[in-house]
Design a protein around this motif. Sequence first.
Motif, mmCIF file in Angstrom:
data_model
loop_
_atom_site.group_PDB
_atom_site.id
_atom_site.type_symbol
_atom_site.label_atom_id
_atom_site.label_comp_id
_atom_site.label_asym_id
_atom_site.label_seq_id
_atom_site.Cartn_x
_atom_site.Cartn_y
_atom_site.Cartn_z
ATOM 1 N N GLU A 2 -33.921 -4.529 -2.247
ATOM 2 C CA GLU A 2 -33.387 -5.838 -2.579
ATOM 3 C C GLU A 2 -32.924 -6.536 -1.315
ATOM 4 O OE1 GLU A 2 -32.946 -8.875 -3.720
ATOM 5 O OE2 GLU A 2 -33.164 -7.742 -5.580
ATOM 6 N N HIS B 290 -31.667 -9.623 -1.260
ATOM 7 C CA HIS B 290 -30.599 -10.576 -1.530
ATOM 8 C C HIS B 290 -29.254 -9.845 -1.640
ATOM 9 C CE1 HIS B 290 -33.630 -13.547 -1.961
ATOM 10 N NE2 HIS B 290 -34.088 -13.097 -3.099
ATOM 11 N N SER C 132 -34.970 -15.310 -15.709
ATOM 12 C CA SER C 132 -34.264 -16.496 -15.212
ATOM 13 C C SER C 132 -33.006 -16.765 -16.027
ATOM 14 C CB SER C 132 -35.186 -17.720 -15.255
ATOM 15 O OG SER C 132 -36.287 -17.556 -14.385
ATOM 16 N N PHE D 73 -30.425 -14.141 -15.126
ATOM 17 C CA PHE D 73 -29.862 -14.402 -13.801
ATOM 18 C C PHE D 73 -28.825 -15.517 -13.858
ATOM 19 C CE2 PHE D 73 -30.552 -16.918 -9.744
ATOM 20 C CZ PHE D 73 -29.659 -16.165 -8.991
ATOM 21 N N PHE E 14 -32.755 -18.295 -6.882
ATOM 22 C CA PHE E 14 -31.823 -17.749 -5.906
ATOM 23 C C PHE E 14 -31.841 -18.586 -4.633
ATOM 24 C CE2 PHE E 14 -30.107 -15.065 -2.671
ATOM 25 C CZ PHE E 14 -29.161 -14.275 -3.303
ATOM 26 N N TYR F 247 -28.580 -11.294 -9.528
ATOM 27 C CA TYR F 247 -30.006 -11.133 -9.234
ATOM 28 C C TYR F 247 -30.405 -9.665 -9.356
ATOM 29 C CZ TYR F 247 -34.452 -11.989 -6.829
ATOM 30 O OH TYR F 247 -35.784 -12.091 -6.508
#
Length: 400
Positions: A21, A23, A139, A142, A180, A215
């Motif tokens: 990941e 992020h 989505s 998130f 994001f 996320y």
Amino acid sequence: MVMVGQHARSSPEKVYLSDVEIHRQSPIASAEDLRARVLFHVLLSDTLLVGDSQSLNTPLFRALVSSHEAGGQAVRSDLAPLLGSGRIRVACRDGQRLTAVRDAQKLRKVEHVPSAAYAELVDRMTHAHAVTYRLDAVSAAFKSGVIRLLEELTRDAGGETRGTVEAALEFVRGQEPLYFKALRDWEESFRTNSSGSTEVVLAVAAVDRAAGESYRQALPHVLGAGTAAPRSVELPAAATRTVLERTSLPAGVLDGFLLGRLPVEVFLEATEQPSRGVLVRQLGLLRRGSRPDLSQLVEAMAEFSNWVQEAFVRAFRDTDERARAVLDGNHNLMRFGIFQDSLTGALGAGLDMPAAGGEEDYLELQVVDRSVPAADGAAGIGALDARQMRQRVITGAYVG
């Protein structure tokens, strides 16, 4: 000895590797470090899932798949057999090919987009075993998660901190869908146009952490998968009592340095061991909130850890002087325990190195069942996705 016929009757369990990941605030230090965690989690789960974006946009992961992507790094670029066999499966949005995902990301100017050749390579390896998810469901999960975490931040906040978080909430609620990258761009713009005070900088950093955590959770949430959480994630504190414990186990399976250098052929042999099959299934029951056979679980862990230690000796004895020296000098023993939450009665398991010093590169496993709120708007996504979102799936394996 644990026998194959003793396997718990359960469906294959999916665990999402959120270590892959980009992020996050604390990225993985090296490709070898990531490789150790990949192997560690594949050993202890039926199916290890990686998101399509993560498989494409994480340079360290790409280095483990293709020597061309490694760019001269001294790393084993040998994950292809795991991807090709389905030991590692890629979750792809709406059934798309990775090449289409990559092309769309390039148009949106997403960071770290790979070459078309790399996307085609991974497509060939993984398409037969790919797992499909609905992008609109992820989505929604998130966005819902970001809103929930930001609302928590406002409860006790005041001054510029509260103003910053409320501004972020206003932006997030107005985005459909929420990307994001769009939130990251908003953070940069807000920081530039703000007072620049320490309070604002810290508040924007808190917004970024909330976005990263949501996320990380969104895709496994929708897929009904457990989560192999990164080292920066802390599990909720709980009052527990030890139900069963086995100490003095060989510690090789937790040695990140040795796992990072283990030849993939030896690793594939490890995945075929009967004791590993029992271990994975029993841990899967724990992650899903069911009661495993505790005696089988403990005995399987003991048997498998002994096999892994012997495999390390065979693998490194004549081929890797540095790894052999680490193996010969490592006299630490690991502990495997079953614990119970005193409030809920839920069972969990832990595997750790109680006597290890602070500088050794040891992994740690905590297997627990944690529930998360269903994503807002799940009912409008479809019956299957809404049902999956109600499962108790977060958190699974934890590397600490």
